[in-house]
Design a protein around this motif. Structure first.
Motif, PDB file in Angstrom:
ATOM      1  N   GLU A  93      -5.035  -2.292   5.010  1.00 36.31           N
ATOM      2  CA  GLU A  93      -3.816  -2.763   3.927  1.00 36.31           C
ATOM      3  C   GLU A  93      -2.695  -2.007   3.981  1.00 36.31           C
ATOM      4  O   GLU A  93      -2.678  -0.524   4.299  1.00 36.31           O
ATOM      5  N   THR A  94      -1.396  -2.492   3.707  1.00 35.07           N
ATOM      6  CA  THR A  94      -0.491  -1.767   3.681  1.00 35.07           C
ATOM      7  C   THR A  94       0.608  -2.637   2.571  1.00 35.07           C
ATOM      8  O   THR A  94       0.340  -3.955   2.276  1.00 35.07           O
ATOM      9  N   ASP A  95       1.604  -1.939   2.257  1.00 39.18           N
ATOM     10  CA  ASP A  95       2.389  -2.762   1.192  1.00 39.18           C
ATOM     11  C   ASP A  95       2.862  -4.308   1.680  1.00 39.18           C
ATOM     12  O   ASP A  95       3.668  -4.230   2.729  1.00 39.18           O
ATOM     13  N   GLY A  96       2.190  -5.197   1.065  1.00 42.70           N
ATOM     14  CA  GLY A  96       2.745  -6.552   1.405  1.00 42.70           C
ATOM     15  C   GLY A  96       1.623  -7.255   2.263  1.00 42.70           C
ATOM     16  O   GLY A  96       1.839  -8.489   2.444  1.00 42.70           O
ATOM     17  N   LEU A  97       0.665  -6.741   2.796  1.00 42.93           N
ATOM     18  CA  LEU A  97      -0.059  -7.079   3.694  1.00 42.93           C
ATOM     19  C   LEU A  97      -1.443  -6.804   3.638  1.00 42.93           C
ATOM     20  O   LEU A  97      -1.821  -5.449   3.211  1.00 42.93           O
ATOM     21  N   LEU A 103      -8.237  -2.175  13.781  1.00 44.11           N
ATOM     22  CA  LEU A 103      -6.508  -2.663  13.475  1.00 44.11           C
ATOM     23  C   LEU A 103      -5.895  -1.294  12.632  1.00 44.11           C
ATOM     24  O   LEU A 103      -6.751  -1.000  11.472  1.00 44.11           O
ATOM     25  N   GLY A 104      -5.291  -0.410  13.254  1.00 44.86           N
ATOM     26  CA  GLY A 104      -4.919   0.632  12.665  1.00 44.86           C
ATOM     27  C   GLY A 104      -6.008   1.540  12.870  1.00 44.86           C
ATOM     28  O   GLY A 104      -6.648   1.766  13.615  1.00 44.86           O
ATOM     29  N   ASN A 105      -6.353   2.064  11.388  1.00 49.07           N
ATOM     30  CA  ASN A 105      -7.557   3.138  11.399  1.00 49.07           C
ATOM     31  C   ASN A 105      -8.625   2.505  10.599  1.00 49.07           C
ATOM     32  O   ASN A 105      -9.517   2.834  10.229  1.00 49.07           O
ATOM     33  N   VAL A 106      -8.767   0.954  10.726  1.00 44.28           N
ATOM     34  CA  VAL A 106      -9.836   0.258  10.138  1.00 44.28           C
ATOM     35  C   VAL A 106     -10.551  -0.442  11.207  1.00 44.28           C
ATOM     36  O   VAL A 106     -10.049  -1.012  11.875  1.00 44.28           O
ATOM     37  N   GLU A 107     -12.007  -0.299  11.182  1.00 47.22           N
ATOM     38  CA  GLU A 107     -12.676  -0.797  12.318  1.00 47.22           C
ATOM     39  C   GLU A 107     -14.043  -1.367  11.716  1.00 47.22           C
ATOM     40  O   GLU A 107     -14.596  -1.163  11.040  1.00 47.22           O
ATOM     41  N   VAL A 155      -3.101 -11.777   5.330  1.00 45.01           N
ATOM     42  CA  VAL A 155      -2.409 -12.312   4.324  1.00 45.01           C
ATOM     43  C   VAL A 155      -0.999 -11.605   3.980  1.00 45.01           C
ATOM     44  O   VAL A 155      -1.138 -10.391   3.702  1.00 45.01           O
ATOM     45  N   LEU A 156       0.014 -12.101   4.345  1.00 45.77           N
ATOM     46  CA  LEU A 156       1.226 -11.513   3.914  1.00 45.77           C
ATOM     47  C   LEU A 156       2.201 -12.030   2.730  1.00 45.77           C
ATOM     48  O   LEU A 156       2.325 -13.259   2.520  1.00 45.77           O
ATOM     49  N   ASP A 157       2.477 -11.089   1.906  1.00 48.41           N
ATOM     50  CA  ASP A 157       3.145 -11.513   0.675  1.00 48.41           C
ATOM     51  C   ASP A 157       4.461 -12.405   0.968  1.00 48.41           C
ATOM     52  O   ASP A 157       5.166 -12.005   1.873  1.00 48.41           O
ATOM     53  N   ALA A 158       4.891 -13.096   0.130  1.00 51.38           N
ATOM     54  CA  ALA A 158       6.109 -13.732   0.038  1.00 51.38           C
ATOM     55  C   ALA A 158       7.388 -12.765   0.130  1.00 51.38           C
ATOM     56  O   ALA A 158       7.146 -11.935  -1.009  1.00 51.38           O
ATOM     57  N   GLY A 159       8.264 -12.899   0.788  1.00 49.31           N
ATOM     58  CA  GLY A 159       9.478 -11.825   0.836  1.00 49.31           C
ATOM     59  C   GLY A 159       9.182 -10.667   1.620  1.00 49.31           C
ATOM     60  O   GLY A 159       9.942  -9.752   1.327  1.00 49.31           O
ATOM     61  N   ALA A 160       7.925 -10.510   2.001  1.00 47.27           N
ATOM     62  CA  ALA A 160       7.524  -9.027   2.722  1.00 47.27           C
ATOM     63  C   ALA A 160       7.964  -9.155   3.921  1.00 47.27           C
ATOM     64  O   ALA A 160       7.932 -10.070   4.783  1.00 47.27           O
ATOM     65  N   GLU A 161       8.280  -7.803   4.319  1.00 48.28           N
ATOM     66  CA  GLU A 161       8.502  -7.698   5.872  1.00 48.28           C
ATOM     67  C   GLU A 161       7.766  -6.497   6.315  1.00 48.28           C
ATOM     68  O   GLU A 161       7.830  -5.518   5.565  1.00 48.28           O
ATOM     69  N   VAL A 162       6.607  -6.576   7.110  1.00 43.54           N
ATOM     70  CA  VAL A 162       5.722  -5.450   7.441  1.00 43.54           C
ATOM     71  C   VAL A 162       5.580  -5.140   9.226  1.00 43.54           C
ATOM     72  O   VAL A 162       5.667  -6.021   9.714  1.00 43.54           O
ATOM     73  N   THR A 163       5.431  -3.963   9.462  1.00 46.05           N
ATOM     74  CA  THR A 163       5.318  -3.569  10.722  1.00 46.05           C
ATOM     75  C   THR A 163       3.590  -3.190  10.943  1.00 46.05           C
ATOM     76  O   THR A 163       3.313  -2.237  10.257  1.00 46.05           O
ATOM     77  N   ILE A 164       2.875  -4.084  12.039  1.00 43.28           N
ATOM     78  CA  ILE A 164       1.661  -3.789  12.321  1.00 43.28           C
ATOM     79  C   ILE A 164       1.353  -2.911  13.358  1.00 43.28           C
ATOM     80  O   ILE A 164       1.896  -3.268  14.431  1.00 43.28           O
TER      81      ILE A 164
END
Length: 318
Positions: free
Chosen positions: A160-164, A173-177, A192-201
């Motif tokens: 999880e991160t803001d918007g995703l 993925l990241g620190n989650v296994e 799932v990406l929120d409407a209007g969000a921009e996220v860097t994975i």
């Protein structure tokens, strides 16, 4: 659980045709699944241009307004099946004694090893929809003949991160296994990406990646990606920025480029034409190799005829 007992060496079979990040948009094709009473699925892997992404060697998407999946017992060798229902439930039965109903948010992963058989039937009223994904993971040579086994994961970890928010099916993925057993460096996530969000994975630069939108639309790597096509992203990316004006659900797949030559035919993954022929003959004569799936009597899916030419490894087109 990641198991790297079997090292993966590079070969010319699946070598990346770019030295770094790339994009290639690939349309799925319709394929009948389960015979005359089955359903149509949309197959994104394998393709002539792209036979694999990491060890991911097969990707079907089923998207039916009716629950018509009726796939009788059939065999597998040399692979893992990964079943991910999105809407509706599937009853899985196999020849190692598994009999489970898999529902959205739960993961089935079946390791065929030297040989297994299983069936898949949708559960519920015919008028209820059935949507989801089924993927195959190629086993490295040293693990292709392990004893078959089955895993069910009902509480997958979430990145999880803001918007995703992303359920991690396999790998990290990241620190989650995920705890799902894999045999090569690999990852798969349903995000799932929120409407209007921009996220860097965060990504692993040693992996190649691909993304497929399940619903909504996604802006990624210079593409406005609708639901359906598979976007190959190449290797060498340390991060991936995604955005969506209306929100999106998408699958991200990745892995170390698989360096072994594979021959894929019907439900078998092997290393040679002769290996595939032997597996087909064992299935057709009812060998103990594949066992029995309870609850189907003598019904099962017969193997199709072999082609008149020798089967050869799948190779990526430049």
């Amino acid at each position: 659980m990641t198991r790297f007992d079997a090292p993966v060496a590079e070969s010319s079979c699946h070598r990346i045709d770019q030295d770094g990040p790339a994009t290639r948009l690939l349309e799925a094709r319709e394929v009948p699944l389960g015979g005359i009473r089955g359903i149509l699925v949309h197959r994104s892997l394998p393709q002539r241009e792209l036979p694999m992404v990491g060890a991911w060697c097969f990707l079907d998407r089923f998207d039916d307004d009716e629950s018509r999946m009726r796939v009788l017992p059939h065999p597998h060798t040399g692979l893992q099946t990964v079943t991910w229902p999105i809407e509706g439930s599937i009853r899985h039965r196999d020849s190692v004694g598994s009999d489970v109903a898999v529902t959205p948010g739960e993961l089935n992963i079946m390791t065929s090893g030297y040989g297994i058989a299983h069936s898949e039937f949708s559960i519920g009223d015919l008028q209820s929809p059935l949507r989801g994904l089924q993927l195959w993971v190629a086993l490295p040579r040293e693990m292709a003949a392990v004893d078959p086994f089955f895993e069910r994961h009902t509480n997958l970890p979430v990145y999880e991160t803001d918007g995703l928010s992303a359920s991690v099916l396999v790998g990290r993925l990241g620190n989650v296994e995920s705890d799902a057993t894999i045999f090569t460096p690999l990852m798969g996530a349903d995000a799932v990406l929120d409407a209007g969000a921009e996220v860097t994975i965060p990504l692993d630069a040693s992996f190649e990646y691909a993304v497929m939108v399940i619903s909504g639309s996604l802006d990624v790597a210079g593409h406005s990606l609708p639901s359906g096509p598979l976007l190959y992203l190449g290797i060498g990316r340390e991060r991936l920025t995604v955005s969506s004006s209306d929100g999106a659900r998408f699958v991200l797949l990745g892995g170390i480029p698989f360096g072994e030559e594979l021959v894929m035919w019907w439900n078998f993954v092997g290393r040679s034409h002769d290996e595939i022929v032997a597996a087909r003959e064992d299935w057709e004569r009812g060998s103990d190799r594949f066992g029995l799936v309870d609850g189907h009597g003598g019904e099962r899916i017969p193997a199709p005829p072999l082609p008149t030419v020798r089967l050869t490894p799948r190779r990526r087109r430049p």
